[in-house]
Scaffold this motif. Structure first.
Motif, short mmCIF file in Angstrom:
data_model
loop_
_atom_site.label_atom_id
_atom_site.label_comp_id
_atom_site.label_asym_id
_atom_site.label_seq_id
_atom_site.Cartn_x
_atom_site.Cartn_y
_atom_site.Cartn_z
N LEU A 99 5.72 -9.20 1.30
CA LEU A 99 5.68 -10.68 1.04
C LEU A 99 6.50 -11.09 -0.45
CD1 LEU A 99 1.78 -11.34 1.29
CD2 LEU A 99 3.65 -12.11 2.76
N HIS A 100 6.13 -12.06 -1.20
CA HIS A 100 7.06 -12.32 -2.26
C HIS A 100 6.94 -10.99 -3.32
CE1 HIS A 100 7.76 -16.12 -0.66
NE2 HIS A 100 6.29 -16.17 -0.52
N ASN A 101 5.81 -10.27 -3.48
CA ASN A 101 5.80 -9.34 -4.04
C ASN A 101 4.50 -8.32 -3.82
OD1 ASN A 101 3.31 -9.86 -5.73
ND2 ASN A 101 4.67 -11.60 -6.80
N LYS A 102 4.40 -7.11 -4.51
CA LYS A 102 3.54 -6.19 -3.79
C LYS A 102 2.11 -6.46 -3.98
CE LYS A 102 3.65 -1.89 -5.66
NZ LYS A 102 4.74 -0.90 -6.14
N ILE A 103 1.88 -7.06 -5.31
CA ILE A 103 0.43 -7.70 -5.52
C ILE A 103 0.06 -8.47 -4.60
CG2 ILE A 103 -1.00 -8.49 -7.33
CD1 ILE A 103 0.26 -6.52 -8.80
N ASN A 104 0.76 -9.54 -4.24
CA ASN A 104 0.78 -10.69 -3.24
C ASN A 104 0.12 -9.79 -1.86
OD1 ASN A 104 1.11 -12.63 -4.81
ND2 ASN A 104 3.09 -13.22 -3.70
N LEU A 105 0.95 -9.02 -1.60
CA LEU A 105 0.74 -8.21 -0.19
C LEU A 105 -0.70 -7.50 -0.31
CD1 LEU A 105 1.83 -7.19 2.49
CD2 LEU A 105 2.70 -5.38 1.27
N MET A 106 -0.87 -6.72 -1.43
CA MET A 106 -2.26 -6.20 -1.48
C MET A 106 -3.53 -7.07 -1.51
SD MET A 106 -1.26 -3.10 -1.37
CE MET A 106 0.05 -2.03 -1.38
N ASN A 107 -3.02 -8.21 -2.23
CA ASN A 107 -4.36 -9.20 -2.36
C ASN A 107 -4.35 -9.92 -0.97
OD1 ASN A 107 -4.68 -8.73 -4.91
ND2 ASN A 107 -3.57 -10.73 -5.70
N GLU A 108 -3.39 -10.00 -0.16
CA GLU A 108 -3.67 -10.43 1.22
C GLU A 108 -4.46 -9.70 2.01
OE1 GLU A 108 -0.65 -13.17 2.78
OE2 GLU A 108 -0.47 -11.70 4.53
N LEU A 109 -4.32 -8.52 1.83
CA LEU A 109 -4.67 -7.52 2.79
C LEU A 109 -6.26 -7.36 2.50
CD1 LEU A 109 -2.05 -4.60 2.94
CD2 LEU A 109 -2.62 -6.21 4.65
N SER A 110 -6.74 -7.49 1.27
CA SER A 110 -7.95 -7.49 0.93
C SER A 110 -8.75 -8.91 1.48
CB SER A 110 -8.43 -7.15 -0.65
OG SER A 110 -7.34 -7.51 -1.14
N LYS A 111 -7.93 -10.01 1.35
CA LYS A 111 -8.34 -11.25 1.76
C LYS A 111 -8.66 -11.12 3.32
CE LYS A 111 -7.26 -16.08 1.81
NZ LYS A 111 -6.19 -16.83 2.14
N ILE A 112 -7.72 -10.63 3.91
CA ILE A 112 -7.79 -10.54 5.34
C ILE A 112 -9.21 -9.61 5.83
CG2 ILE A 112 -7.01 -9.58 7.68
CD1 ILE A 112 -4.24 -10.25 6.36
N ALA B 281 2.64 6.19 1.17
CA ALA B 281 1.14 6.48 1.42
C ALA B 281 0.31 6.65 0.20
CB ALA B 281 1.19 7.96 2.01
N LYS B 282 0.97 7.20 -0.95
CA LYS B 282 0.18 7.09 -2.34
C LYS B 282 -0.14 5.70 -2.63
CE LYS B 282 2.19 11.45 -4.16
NZ LYS B 282 3.32 12.08 -4.93
N GLN B 283 0.84 4.72 -2.87
CA GLN B 283 0.52 3.37 -3.09
C GLN B 283 -0.54 2.74 -2.23
OE1 GLN B 283 4.36 1.39 -3.30
NE2 GLN B 283 5.03 2.61 -4.99
N PHE B 284 -0.21 2.68 -0.99
CA PHE B 284 -1.32 1.98 -0.20
C PHE B 284 -2.52 2.75 -0.05
CE2 PHE B 284 2.29 -0.07 1.84
CZ PHE B 284 1.60 -1.37 2.51
N THR B 285 -2.74 3.92 -0.35
CA THR B 285 -4.21 4.69 -0.32
C THR B 285 -4.87 4.22 -1.69
OG1 THR B 285 -3.25 6.84 -1.09
CG2 THR B 285 -3.70 6.44 1.21
N ALA B 286 -4.14 3.95 -2.61
CA ALA B 286 -4.55 3.59 -3.89
C ALA B 286 -5.19 2.08 -4.07
CB ALA B 286 -3.61 3.73 -4.77
N ALA B 287 -4.41 1.31 -3.55
CA ALA B 287 -4.63 -0.17 -3.35
C ALA B 287 -5.68 -0.66 -2.10
CB ALA B 287 -3.36 -0.82 -3.46
N THR B 288 -5.58 0.07 -1.01
CA THR B 288 -6.45 -0.31 0.06
C THR B 288 -7.31 0.70 0.65
OG1 THR B 288 -4.84 0.17 1.73
CG2 THR B 288 -4.89 -2.26 0.89
N ASP B 289 -8.34 0.34 1.41
CA ASP B 289 -9.14 1.42 2.00
C ASP B 289 -8.50 2.06 3.38
OD1 ASP B 289 -11.03 1.61 -0.06
OD2 ASP B 289 -12.03 -0.33 0.77
N VAL B 290 -7.20 2.39 3.26
CA VAL B 290 -6.65 3.05 4.41
C VAL B 290 -7.71 4.36 4.88
CG1 VAL B 290 -4.60 4.40 5.17
CG2 VAL B 290 -4.48 2.46 3.80
N ASN B 291 -7.85 4.14 6.16
CA ASN B 291 -8.69 5.54 6.65
C ASN B 291 -8.05 6.47 7.85
OD1 ASN B 291 -9.30 3.64 8.37
ND2 ASN B 291 -11.52 3.88 8.28
N ALA B 292 -6.69 5.98 8.32
CA ALA B 292 -6.16 6.65 9.12
C ALA B 292 -4.50 6.36 8.87
CB ALA B 292 -6.21 6.13 10.57
#
Ligand SMILES: Nc1nc2c(ncn2[C@@H]2O[C@H](COP(=O)(O)OP(=O)(O)OP(=O)(O)O)[C@@H](O)[C@H]2O)c(=O)[nH]1
Ligand SMILES: [Mg+2]
Length: 316
Positions: A209-222, A253-264
């Motif tokens: 997306l336009h930036n990483k924060i946007n991306l993580m926010n969008e994932l939590s919105k979904i 992996a470090k960044q995504f697991t810190a920002a979202t509840d990745v479980n696999a």
């Protein structure tokens, strides 16, 4: 039994083919390192350490492996270099065995969570859409009904690509126009899955997306929107990582697991790379299990990760 043996033999051959580059590179480096040496000594171990780090096993995991071999050298009076490969294999197996993460065995889903919702995340180009196509193929083959959701609305081509996979595998897909709200696509998809009694829902998301924060926010919105329909969904947040990027995959992996509840985790593109050692590093360092590995571009080229089979194939 006959069929089962046949299938697992085919699976084994595919895995071996997929790991060929990693294997050849690793063992030619090891043989060079022990040329003219008969005993596993400090110099051999130093070289081995360098080889493992440069094979993208990662520093942390490499140090654990070396330490295990050092302990063994101290314990046994004499370790010949001809035994190095089998020692390395045993110690890697033992290390991975210490992890408490579950092993998965087939494309099954819990009866109590239907539809089982999988949300697929990862940066652009890692193989999200391709992995979704492969997953759809495998779940369908296992007798489950599958529905896909095209929540990567950032690019028109992304929606098209998922549609192509849906056609190929012959499963339905829910789409909206490019630029539509991804959360709304996800909502539509899950709602439709409930109405159709689908067993599995797989949702594609944008990698850029336009930036990483946007991306993580969008994932939590979904995620929140899906939870309006099924409070415990998504049952699986599957992070896709491109194994051929080596250390970058570990960083993601470090960044995504810190920002979202990745479980696999799914590691793709193991074929055609010598960086397959990254699988060892990731399954050792992260609590999140590596669930799938991608070993080619075709729908058949996805396997459930089996640490024993993986190490066996690497050292076979
Ligand atoms: N060799 C090989 N190629 C793969 C594998 N998985 C995916 N690819 C290829 O990687 C490229 C990118 O895959 P996509 O599925 O489009 O990746 P994506 O994450 O959906 O990308 P964006 O939608 O741009 O974020 C494609 O050319 C795929 O064929 C794999 O396991 N092995
Ligand atoms: Mg995509």
């Amino acid at each position: 039994m006959g069929l089962f043996t046949f299938l697992s033999k085919e699976k084994k051959e595919n895995l071996e083919k997929g790991l060929e580059k990693t294997k050849t590179t690793l063992f030619s480096r090891i043989s060079k390192a022990i040329v003219g040496k008969t005993k596993v000594d400090e110099e051999v171990l130093d070289n081995l350490e360098e080889i493992l780090v440069s094979s993208d096993v990662g520093v942390e995991t490499t140090l654990k492996i070396i330490e295990r071999i050092e302990n063994r050298v101290a314990r046994d009076k004499y370790l010949g270099t001809s035994e190095l490969n089998s020692i390395l294999k045993e110690e890697i197996e033992a290390l991975l065995q210490e992890n408490t993460t579950l092993d998965f065995s087939d494309f099954d889903i819990p009866v109590s969570s239907r539809p089982y919702v999988i949300m697929v995340v990862g940066v652009n180009g890692v193989g999200k859409t391709t992995t979704i196509g492969k997953l759809a193929y495998n779940f369908k083959k296992a007798g489950h009904s599958v529905l896909l959701g095209a929540a990567d609305t950032f690019r028109a081509a992304a929606i098209e690509q998922l549609k192509i996979w849906a056609d190929r595998v012959d499963v339905p897909v829910i789409t909206q126009a490019m630029g539509a709200d991804p959360a709304s696509v996800a909502f539509d998809t899950v709602k439709s899955a409930i109405a159709r009694n689908s067993d599995v829902v797989i949702i594609d998301t944008a990698g850029r997306l336009h930036n990483k924060i946007n991306l993580m926010n969008e994932l939590s919105k979904i995620r929140k929107v899906i939870q309006k329909l099924i409070p415990e969904a998504p049952h699986e947040i599957l992070l896709i990582l491109d194994a051929s990027t080596g250390q970058n995959a570990i960083e993601q992996a470090k960044q995504f697991t810190a920002a979202t509840d990745v479980n696999a985790i799914a590691l793709t593109k193991l074929d055609g790379t010598a960086k397959g050692g990254v699988v060892l590093g990731i399954s050792d360092q992260f609590r999140i299990p590596v669930k799938y590995i991608g070993i080619g571009e075709k729908m058949e080229d996805l396997q459930i990760f089996d640490r024993n089979a993986f190490v066996e194939s690497l050292f076979d």
